[in-house]
Design an enzyme around this catalytic site. Structure first.
Site, PDB file in Angstrom:
ATOM      1  N   ASN A 178      -6.647   4.584   9.886  1.00 41.33           N
ATOM      2  CA  ASN A 178      -6.123   3.344  10.461  1.00 41.33           C
ATOM      3  C   ASN A 178      -6.010   3.372  11.985  1.00 41.33           C
ATOM      4  OD1 ASN A 178      -4.120   5.277   9.339  1.00 41.33           O
ATOM      5  ND2 ASN A 178      -2.678   4.038  10.501  1.00 41.33           N
ATOM      6  N   THR A 182       9.089  -8.661 -12.010  1.00 47.08           N
ATOM      7  CA  THR A 182       8.261  -9.842 -12.266  1.00 47.08           C
ATOM      8  C   THR A 182       7.141  -9.916 -11.226  1.00 47.08           C
ATOM      9  OG1 THR A 182      10.172 -10.959 -13.172  1.00 47.08           O
ATOM     10  CG2 THR A 182       8.311 -12.349 -12.553  1.00 47.08           C
ATOM     11  N   CYS A 222       3.149   1.510  12.731  1.00 48.27           N
ATOM     12  CA  CYS A 222       4.313   2.133  12.093  1.00 48.27           C
ATOM     13  C   CYS A 222       4.967   3.152  13.008  1.00 48.27           C
ATOM     14  CB  CYS A 222       3.898   2.810  10.801  1.00 48.27           C
ATOM     15  SG  CYS A 222       2.793   1.800   9.844  1.00 48.27           S
ATOM     16  N   GLY A 259       0.823  -1.207   0.000  1.00 44.02           N
ATOM     17  CA  GLY A 259       0.000   0.000   0.000  1.00 44.02           C
ATOM     18  C   GLY A 259       0.860   1.261   0.000  1.00 44.02           C
ATOM     19  N   SER A 308      -4.082  -2.460  -0.072  1.00 47.62           N
ATOM     20  CA  SER A 308      -3.032  -3.376   0.368  1.00 47.62           C
ATOM     21  C   SER A 308      -3.638  -4.704   0.809  1.00 47.62           C
ATOM     22  CB  SER A 308      -2.258  -2.740   1.529  1.00 47.62           C
ATOM     23  OG  SER A 308      -1.325  -3.670   2.038  1.00 47.62           O
TER      24      SER A 308
HETATM   25  C1  LIG Z   1      -1.300  -0.297   6.455  1.00 46.49           C
HETATM   26  C2  LIG Z   1      -1.582   1.021   5.815  1.00 46.49           C
HETATM   27  C3  LIG Z   1      -0.776   1.526   4.784  1.00 46.49           C
HETATM   28  C4  LIG Z   1       0.478   0.826   4.336  1.00 46.49           C
HETATM   29  O1  LIG Z   1       0.228  -0.377   3.656  1.00 46.49           O
HETATM   30  P1  LIG Z   1       1.442  -1.426   3.489  1.00 46.49           P
HETATM   31  O2  LIG Z   1       0.932  -2.439   2.535  1.00 46.49           O
HETATM   32  O3  LIG Z   1       1.712  -1.965   4.841  1.00 46.49           O
HETATM   33  O4  LIG Z   1       2.595  -0.645   2.931  1.00 46.49           O
HETATM   34  C5  LIG Z   1      -1.128   2.719   4.203  1.00 46.49           C
HETATM   35  N1  LIG Z   1      -2.217   3.390   4.602  1.00 46.49           N
HETATM   36  C6  LIG Z   1      -3.023   2.948   5.580  1.00 46.49           C
HETATM   37  C7  LIG Z   1      -4.234   3.723   5.941  1.00 46.49           C
HETATM   38  C8  LIG Z   1      -2.737   1.745   6.218  1.00 46.49           C
HETATM   39  O5  LIG Z   1      -3.522   1.309   7.201  1.00 46.49           O
END
Ligand SMILES: *Cc1c(COP(=O)(O)O)cnc(C)c1O
Length: 397
Positions: free
Chosen positions: A151, A237, A324, A70, A199
């Site tokens: 999130n 790939t 994070c 994501g 994601s």
């Molecule tokens: C988890 C998250 C991301 C990052 O996604 P990844 O696949 O872990 O890089 C970005 N935005 C939000 C709102 C998320 O919850």
């Protein structure tokens, strides 16, 4: 009892996703760019997966670009939105204060390159105001990037209205929908979305695979240089097993969307009601403007980290904010954006549920959290200090 209540950080891989992935790891090992039968087999599987992901978003298959995560999709969309704007002399971007760091840090990079960013406030309820967005749009605005669902606190933004305003003003609209796709119905046409990030690991696919939706009329350029994969726009790939798992997981989520939403919202509401009974607690983000799975609370007089460790000992996996940023001692930028004072933002707890959780687990959480909060408060100098100015809610009578 063991309870996994950290689904906003990542989810367990579902049986559906695993069943799609294992044969792909074993048999579908061809490179989809190869012309021979093994390559064609992989390519057909890839085409099916792309069509399945597109269908869940009401997009066309050629509008889906698979990415590594994501974060990559966010970086790509925002960097390209800015580049296309700059080509027309437009260097103003609009976002908000509670975005994920994948968005915020990309915007900060662009600010260093001479772009100007307006961060809309989210108010106490955790929601941006469409009127304020309208007022912020200028002649030189090239991009609006506002997340679908937050999130940390789970609030849903008025994406459809935001999309309509952007479409009317001719401004590109990107949304980080990583917490929304697979959880709430997302329709890129009805929502007037130009670019969207998703994601896999947030909806029971494995980690390390995501996608960018980009409307077909928008001419984005490569983000990763390399081969002809993803119509030449994203070399490397394709991660076929992960992509097939993501397509299967998303198809499954979309097929059971209404029942999953009903089940998860009922658990969320019970949690919000129960945790709200803890003295000096606050629910973060308006409870009636939330996506199904995310509950966030602050408890005065305690440290979120101590709470997490004690809950972990009790078998409950939770989080104090976003995965994070945990590990840093700064309070979450999302809670501060709600106007929460620093000292209260420190005592935060995020519980995020999915359709695999049960009411029994919710009841177990509701039995543990109040006890742990009480114990921590009785050990806390901050709480003792608070008691000089207020009656002790734990004292009988
Ligand atoms: C988890 C998250 C991301 C990052 O996604 P990844 O696949 O872990 O890089 C970005 N935005 C939000 C709102 C998320 O919850």
């Amino acid at each position: 009892m063991f309870v996994y209540a950290d689904n906003a950080a990542t989810t367990a891989v579902s049986k559906t996703a695993l069943d799609a992935m294992l044969p792909a790891l074993g048999e579908v090992y061809g490179n989809p760019s190869s012309l021979h039968q093994k390559g064609r087999e992989a390519n057909y599987a890839l085409m099916d997966a792309r069509a399945a992901v597109a269908k869940c978003l009401n997009a066309e298959p050629r509008e889906i670009y698979f990415t590594g995560c994501g974060t990559e999709a966010d970086n790509w969309a925002i960097t390209e939105g800015a580049r296309m704007g700059a080509e027309k002399g437009k260097k103003h971007i609009i976002s908000d204060t509670i975005e994920h760091h994948a968005v915020l840090h990309t915007l900060q990079k662009l600010e260093k390159q001479g772009f100007e960013v307006t961060y809309l406030p989210v108010h106490e309820d955790g929601v941006v105001r469409v009127e304020e967005l309208k007022a912020a749009i200028r002649e030189d605005t090239c991009l609006v990037t506002i997340m679908y669902s937050n999130n940390e606190i789970g609030t849903l933004q008025p994406v459809r209205e935001i999309g309509a305003v952007c479409r009317e003003k001719g401004v590109l609209f990107h949304t980080d929908a990583v917490q929304a796709v697979g959880h709430v119905p997302v329709d890129v046409v009805a929502d007037h979305i130009d670019m969207l990030s998703l994601s896999g690991h947030k909806f029971h696919a494995p980690k390390g695979v995501g996608a960018l939706y980009c409307k077909k009329s928008i001419r984005i350029k490569n983000f990763i240089e390399g081969g002809a994969q993803e119509r030449g726009k994203r070399g490397g790939t394709e991660a076929i097993p992960s992509i097939l798992a993501m397509a299967a997981a998303l198809t499954d989520s979309c097929a059971h969307m209404q029942e999953n939403m009903a089940k998860v919202s009922a658990m969320r509401d019970r949690l919000i009601e129960g945790l709200g009974k803890i003295p000096y607690s606050r629910c973060n983000g308006a409870p009636d403007k939330k996506a199904p799975g995310i509950v966030s609370f602050c408890f005065e007089g305690i440290e979120g980290e101590s709470l997490l460790l004690r809950l972990d000992l009790a078998g409950i996996c939770a989080s104090s904010g976003s995965a994070c940023t945990s590990g840093s001692l700064d309070p979450s930028h999302v809670l501060l954006a709600l106007g929460m004072p620093h000292e209260i933002a420190h005592g935060s707890l995020r519980l995020s549920l999915c359709e695999f959780n049960t009411m029994e687990e919710v009841d177990y959480i509701l039995q543990q959290v109040p006890e742990v909060v009480k114990t921590l408060r009785q050990m806390s100098p901050v709480w003792t200090h608070m008691l000089e100015k207020m009656p002790d809610p734990y004292q009988e009578g």
